[in-house]
Design a protein around this motif. Structure first.
Motif, mmCIF file in Angstrom:
data_model
loop_
_atom_site.group_PDB
_atom_site.id
_atom_site.type_symbol
_atom_site.label_atom_id
_atom_site.label_comp_id
_atom_site.label_asym_id
_atom_site.label_seq_id
_atom_site.Cartn_x
_atom_site.Cartn_y
_atom_site.Cartn_z
ATOM 1 N N ALA A 83 -11.371 42.619 57.887
ATOM 2 C CA ALA A 83 -12.574 43.253 58.440
ATOM 3 C C ALA A 83 -13.010 42.543 59.726
ATOM 4 C CB ALA A 83 -13.698 43.227 57.403
ATOM 5 N N ASN A 122 -15.557 53.426 56.119
ATOM 6 C CA ASN A 122 -15.788 52.395 57.131
ATOM 7 C C ASN A 122 -14.479 52.005 57.814
ATOM 8 O OD1 ASN A 122 -14.681 49.768 55.981
ATOM 9 N ND2 ASN A 122 -16.014 50.417 54.294
ATOM 10 N N TYR A 123 -14.621 51.367 58.975
ATOM 11 C CA TYR A 123 -13.470 51.116 59.850
ATOM 12 C C TYR A 123 -12.417 50.187 59.230
ATOM 13 C CZ TYR A 123 -14.944 46.351 60.776
ATOM 14 O OH TYR A 123 -15.251 45.027 60.619
ATOM 15 N N ALA A 124 -12.798 49.420 58.203
ATOM 16 C CA ALA A 124 -11.882 48.396 57.671
ATOM 17 C C ALA A 124 -11.034 48.911 56.510
ATOM 18 C CB ALA A 124 -12.680 47.173 57.227
ATOM 19 N N MET A 125 -11.155 50.180 56.183
ATOM 20 C CA MET A 125 -10.478 50.660 54.975
ATOM 21 C C MET A 125 -9.046 51.147 55.196
ATOM 22 S SD MET A 125 -12.339 49.822 52.581
ATOM 23 C CE MET A 125 -11.349 50.520 51.279
ATOM 24 N N LEU A 214 -19.394 53.471 63.566
ATOM 25 C CA LEU A 214 -20.077 52.252 64.023
ATOM 26 C C LEU A 214 -21.404 52.589 64.709
ATOM 27 C CD1 LEU A 214 -17.050 50.308 65.574
ATOM 28 C CD2 LEU A 214 -17.840 50.293 63.221
#
Lengths: 388, 94
Positions: A83, A122-125, A214
């Motif tokens: 992340a 979310n962006y980290a998935m 974001l």
């Protein structure tokens, strides 16, 4: 994959391959967790197939007792590092999309952190190593100019006298972001000319959907366009990663794609067999709702054969990338009819590769001789890689 | 050791984004990125200039449906202050 289904670790990986699990899916996961499995292999496979974030979500956050404490701690640490390390890329994508929008360039993100936000929250998935942005072919020049003015290097590996050739036969420029070191691929298509399956970028850029990314609203491909683009990408890479199939399964089951729209476009670019094999592969490994295109796919025997072959390849658990021979066999099977196969082969054997252009090994003056030497180069590459 | 502001507020431009069971926090001034666990994330969200540390302890207890633990948020606020993520609300120009 064998007659008895996937092995315990692959089965577990498949069972957690969804953003959110239904009660039935959770039941399958729990049942698989109750049987013996090799936890370190599961951990390794998750990372190799781009599913570490979902391993974290389903087996660490939501089921704190599913993994031994030591493994859970390692996965937690890995996710947190992921992340943190993906943040500069994710943020940079938001900035670059804004830069392009301000300059009047129509652009949508492709794969990467925006897809993670769109599908998984979310962006980290998702796991990714670069950023991909798609623009109209007519706006590539303007996009390059804007991106260079905002800290990206000039497209690399493209000698000036080959630029026209590259624009006709390839589909992206690779640019390096000086601030974050991230590779940014600026796309005006999805495949090399030799690969066929030439998706019209307008199909992907029209009717975008807004996604909260974001804290900003950004334009992304609509689910049908996204699905077509991801299927072409997966086929291009022989679905080497289960994570790509999970993306597709997620879009198919939770985002109400327009099946007729996809079918019509797949037909127009000779992609029907490959598209159906993708549907069947997803269904075999991840389970999909019974839809009309799925029933059609089940009746398509060559597509079913292709899907079985891919499923076997995925479950082989060989860390080496798929070799030239396997790739070639798959590519030929995915193209129906002798004419399509011949066109594919002739282009494969004559068009200079990315490595050749980047290495400056070919020049326009010697282009004619290249067609003769290219098959020999391919033969050498094949021998180097062995049979895989 | 950094001084913890009386009523802490997030510094201007700080971005906090939820990521699974925590959050990623970004400081544009230093370009630093931190991962906050769920407790630290709650404390960061309470850094709105309206709460002091004792009030945050109580707010956290309410969130967790438990009895307040005095001093629970203090070490977290110290780390935030050391990383330059918070400042005193009263020091902010309106």
């Amino acid at each position: 994959m064998n007659a008895h289904g996937p092995d315990p670790e692959l089965g577990l990986l498949l069972a957690l391959g969804r953003s959110r699990l239904t009660a039935d899916q959770a039941g399958v996961l729990e049942a698989r967790l109750a049987r013996p499995f090799d936890v370190s292999r599961l951990h390794r496979l998750a990372a190799e197939h781009g599913l570490m974030p979902l391993l974290y979500r389903h087996l660490v956050v939501e089921r704190p007792d599913a993994l031994p404490a030591e493994t859970a701690a390692a996965v937690s640490l890995e996710f947190r590092q992921h992340a943190i390390s993906r943040w500069p890329m994710a943020r940079r994508l938001r900035e670059l999309l804004q830069v392009l929008r301000d300059a009047g360039v129509t652009a949508v993100p492709y794969k990467g952190p925006a897809l993670a936000a769109q599908l998984f929250g979310n962006y980290a998935m998702r796991q990714y190593g670069d950023l991909d942005i798609l623009v109209r072919p007519s706006q590539v020049g303007a996009a390059v100019e804007q991106l260079q003015a905002h800290g990206l290097s000039a497209p690399h590996g493209v000698p000036a006298d080959w630029d026209g050739f590259v624009r006709r036969t390839r589909h992206d420029y690779a640019m390096r972001d000086r601030r974050t070191g991230t590779l940014v691929e600026l796309h005006w298509g999805l495949t090399y000319r030799y690969q066929g399956f030439r998706v019209d970028p307008e199909w992907l850029l029209n009717d975008p959907v807004e996604v909260n990314y974001l804290g900003a609203r950004i334009a992304c491909m609509n689910p049908s366009a996204q699905l077509l683009a991801l299927a072409v990408h997966g086929v291009k890479h022989q679905w080497e990663r289960l994570g790509w199939l999970v993306d597709v399964a997620e879009l198919m089951s939770g985002h109400d794609p327009d099946w007729d729209w996809i079918d019509a476009r797949a037909r127009a670019i000779g992609f029907t067999r490959a598209w159906r094999s993708a549907l069947l592969l997803c269904d075999t490994l991840l389970g999909l709702p019974d839809t009309v295109p799925m029933s059609r796919a089940r009746r398509d025997r060559p597509a079913a054969r292709l899907a079985r072959r891919l499923a076997r390849e995925i479950s082989r658990d060989d860390p080496r990338p798929i070799g030239f021979v396997t790739r070639l066999r798959f590519d030929l099977l995915a193209r129906p009819g002798a004419a399509a196969k011949l066109v594919y082969l002739s282009r494969l054997l004559t068009l200079p590769s990315e490595a050749d252009l980047a290495g400056g090994r070919v020049s326009p003056a010697w282009a004619a001789t290249y067609a003769v030497t290219r098959p020999l180069r391919l033969l050498r590459k094949m021998r180097r890689q062995g049979r895989r | 050791m950094s001084t913890v502001p009386g009523r802490p507020v997030r510094c201007a431009g700080i971005e906090v984004h939820d990521v699974e069971d925590g959050a990623v926090i970004y400081h544009p001034g230093t370009d630093d990125v931190h991962f906050l666990n769920d407790t630290a994330r709650c404390v960061m969200l309470l850094c709105d200039g309206q709460h002091d540390a004792a009030e945050m302890d109580e707010a956290l207890a309410r969130l967790c449906n438990a009895r307040a633990v005095p001093g629970l948020t203090a070490p977290i606020l110290e780390q935030f202050a050391a990383a330059g993520l918070i400042e005193d609300a009263s020091a902010r120009t309106p």
